[in-house]
Design an enzyme around this catalytic site. Structure first.
Site, PDB file in Angstrom:
ATOM      1  N   GLU A  65       0.831  -1.211   0.000  1.00 20.40           N
ATOM      2  CA  GLU A  65       0.000   0.000   0.000  1.00 20.40           C
ATOM      3  C   GLU A  65       0.863   1.258   0.000  1.00 20.40           C
ATOM      4  O   GLU A  65       0.564   2.227  -0.716  1.00 20.40           O
ATOM      5  CB  GLU A  65      -0.935  -0.002   1.206  1.00 20.40           C
ATOM      6  CG  GLU A  65      -1.963   1.101   1.188  1.00 20.40           C
ATOM      7  CD  GLU A  65      -2.933   1.023   0.019  1.00 20.40           C
ATOM      8  OE1 GLU A  65      -3.098   2.047  -0.677  1.00 20.40           O
ATOM      9  OE2 GLU A  65      -3.528  -0.038  -0.201  1.00 20.40           O
ATOM     10  N   GLU A  72       1.663   6.209  -7.257  1.00 16.43           N
ATOM     11  CA  GLU A  72       0.579   7.071  -7.731  1.00 16.43           C
ATOM     12  C   GLU A  72       0.990   8.543  -7.680  1.00 16.43           C
ATOM     13  O   GLU A  72       0.727   9.295  -8.617  1.00 16.43           O
ATOM     14  CB  GLU A  72      -0.687   6.834  -6.920  1.00 16.43           C
ATOM     15  CG  GLU A  72      -1.384   5.538  -7.257  1.00 16.43           C
ATOM     16  CD  GLU A  72      -2.710   5.370  -6.542  1.00 16.43           C
ATOM     17  OE1 GLU A  72      -3.064   6.213  -5.685  1.00 16.43           O
ATOM     18  OE2 GLU A  72      -3.397   4.383  -6.839  1.00 16.43           O
TER      19      GLU A  72
END
Length: 126
Positions: A65, A72
């Site tokens: 994560e 991102e």
């Protein structure tokens, strides 16, 4: 780039984790699931080997994560427009999180499932 002290490196790493916890809903969900899993494991007295498996699995999900979020952000910096290759990079990183999370659920069921079922049976049949 200036070389950081060990303490400063740890502080920066901690700030990165806190940033992701504050800004990413999925990280919060993973973190809460991790804490609950470890509490249930402690409640049922899992073995050291089982605890190691749970801890390693949790770490993999959290690392995925964190990496997904970093990728991102980097993709958004590199290309603000909708670019199919950037979208693919983001999708692949999200896929890594998905695979790690599904694997974690399977490990959790294998380690804790029988104990939880026994606990439920004991509660209702005592």
């Amino acid at each position: 780039m200036k070389t950081r002290s060990l303490g400063e490196s740890f502080r920066c790493a901690f700030q990165g984790v806190v940033f992701v916890l504050r800004t990413e809903r999925n990280m919060v969900l993973h973190f809460v699931a991790a804490v609950l899993t470890l509490l249930v494991a402690a409640l049922f007295g899992v073995t050291k080997l089982e605890l190691a498996c749970l801890t390693l699995t949790i770490a993999i999900v959290l690392v995925c994560e964190l990496t997904n979020t970093a990728l991102e952000i980097l993709c958004d910096i590199v290309c603000a427009d909708v670019e199919p290759r950037i979208r693919r990079v983001k999708d692949i990183a999200a896929g890594a999180v998905l695979i790690s999370a599904v694997s974690a659920v399977i490990v959790g069921i294998l380690v804790l499932g029988p104990r939880i079922i026994s606990g439920i049976k004991w509660f209702f049949y005592v």
